[in-house]
Design a protein around this motif. Sequence first.
Motif, short mmCIF file in Angstrom:
data_model
loop_
_atom_site.label_atom_id
_atom_site.label_comp_id
_atom_site.label_asym_id
_atom_site.label_seq_id
_atom_site.Cartn_x
_atom_site.Cartn_y
_atom_site.Cartn_z
N ASP A 116 0.86 -1.19 0.00
CA ASP A 116 0.00 0.00 0.00
C ASP A 116 0.90 1.24 0.00
OD1 ASP A 116 -1.68 2.07 0.45
OD2 ASP A 116 -2.68 1.18 2.21
N PHE A 117 1.02 1.85 -1.18
CA PHE A 117 1.95 2.98 -1.32
C PHE A 117 1.51 4.20 -0.52
CE2 PHE A 117 3.07 0.10 -4.67
CZ PHE A 117 4.46 0.20 -4.75
N ASP A 118 0.23 4.26 -0.13
CA ASP A 118 -0.22 5.40 0.70
C ASP A 118 0.45 5.36 2.08
OD1 ASP A 118 -1.81 6.35 -1.28
OD2 ASP A 118 -3.63 5.33 -0.57
N LYS A 119 0.87 4.16 2.49
CA LYS A 119 1.45 4.05 3.84
C LYS A 119 2.87 4.62 3.92
CE LYS A 119 -1.33 0.31 5.61
NZ LYS A 119 -1.50 -1.14 5.57
N ILE A 120 3.48 4.94 2.79
CA ILE A 120 4.85 5.46 2.85
C ILE A 120 4.90 6.96 2.54
CG2 ILE A 120 5.94 3.23 2.40
CD1 ILE A 120 6.35 4.13 -0.53
N THR A 121 3.72 7.59 2.54
CA THR A 121 3.67 9.02 2.19
C THR A 121 4.56 9.87 3.09
OG1 THR A 121 1.46 8.77 1.31
CG2 THR A 121 2.10 10.99 1.93
N ALA A 122 4.51 9.63 4.40
CA ALA A 122 5.27 10.48 5.33
C ALA A 122 6.78 10.29 5.13
CB ALA A 122 4.89 10.18 6.77
N VAL A 123 7.21 9.05 4.87
CA VAL A 123 8.64 8.81 4.63
C VAL A 123 9.08 9.51 3.35
CG1 VAL A 123 10.44 7.07 4.36
CG2 VAL A 123 8.43 6.54 5.71
N LEU A 124 8.25 9.41 2.32
CA LEU A 124 8.62 10.05 1.06
C LEU A 124 8.67 11.57 1.20
CD1 LEU A 124 6.69 7.86 -1.56
CD2 LEU A 124 9.04 7.63 -0.73
N ASP A 125 7.77 12.13 2.00
CA ASP A 125 7.82 13.59 2.25
C ASP A 125 9.14 13.96 2.90
OD1 ASP A 125 5.34 14.10 1.15
OD2 ASP A 125 4.28 14.01 3.07
N THR A 126 9.55 13.15 3.88
CA THR A 126 10.82 13.43 4.57
C THR A 126 11.98 13.32 3.59
OG1 THR A 126 9.98 12.64 6.67
CG2 THR A 126 12.37 12.61 6.41
N MET A 127 11.98 12.26 2.79
CA MET A 127 13.09 12.06 1.83
C MET A 127 13.16 13.21 0.83
SD MET A 127 12.68 7.96 1.35
CE MET A 127 13.77 7.86 -0.05
#
Length: 345
Positions: A116-127
Amino acid sequence: MTQSLTIRRPDDWHLHLRDGAMMEAVLPETARHFGRAIVMPNLVPPVVTGADAAAYRDRIMAALPADMRFEPLMTLYMTEDTDPADVRAAAQSGLIRAVKLYPAGATTNSASGVTDFDKITAVLDTMAEIGLPMCVHGEVTTPDVDIFDREAVFIDTVLDPLRRRHPHLRVVMEHITTQDGVDYVRDGGDTIGGTITTHHLIINRNHILVGGIRPHYYCLPVAKRETHRLALVDAATSGEASFFLGTDSAPHTDALKEQACGCAGVFSATNTMSCLAEVFEAAGALDRLEAFASRNGPAFYGLPVSDETLTLTKGDPVDYPAKIEGAADLVTVFDPGFPLHWSVS
Ligand code: DOR
Ligand code: ZN
């Protein structure tokens, strides 16, 4: 005709070193020629936290022969539970250089990957905020998508929507195997780069399947038809900044490759530079090998180009081992199918 070529010392922007006895066997094969490598985190269990990466880095350095200089560039394995704060701390300390995204089930040891790619939204924002690249295994895993179409479908249905949601995220589309991948990276601006393997520049799907099944040419993403290989050669030899070497050298023992359900991976660390010199020479682009192998990768990752050099010399066909001693068994070295005349001195 050029008989000798000196380039800045190359780096490998996608490498599997494994762990334990296998790592001890394969590490010198890379460190002999390459100054740095982006080290894949798909161990069992995977490298998921900064602490895991620090411990893995220490094991690599402990296994490095005393007379070799090599810097492992560590990565974390993205899961749906990856902690943005841990990623931030590991990146800001210089420990990690990227986070690897495997769609769950896409390849070897990818079971802990993302569904579920929605679950990594916060990590991607940080990156995106800190400029830490995401390395992507770009294949969908949906059973109804043909294996030869999985990269192109991934670009349309996963990668492009994700990059539109995170326009500042730096992305490396790894081991591209298609014209579609080349076009997407080429047209994607300066937030996307693409790595290309040695073997995908040399084999197409016929090499795997014609005249008998060749397990040592089987890898993921699987090699495609010849038109795609030609697109990869065109991209790699173009000198364009978006394309750089990532061998995806991935050792498996012969016993695991040569069986009814053989695993994916081509081991090319040993003879990659000789293979690349042949490919670039045949394309009339020896003068662009340095861009592909030594300059474009560091530029994308914001690292300096090596201040060491590597010299290739053309002569009689090079002797390289067909196999190296792996963990408890042999590991077959990539056979390009033609003699290699360029040796590293
Ligand atoms: O062929 C492959 N082997 N492709 C991957 O993505 C993983 C790798 C491995 O770890 O063996
Ligand atoms: Zn890989």
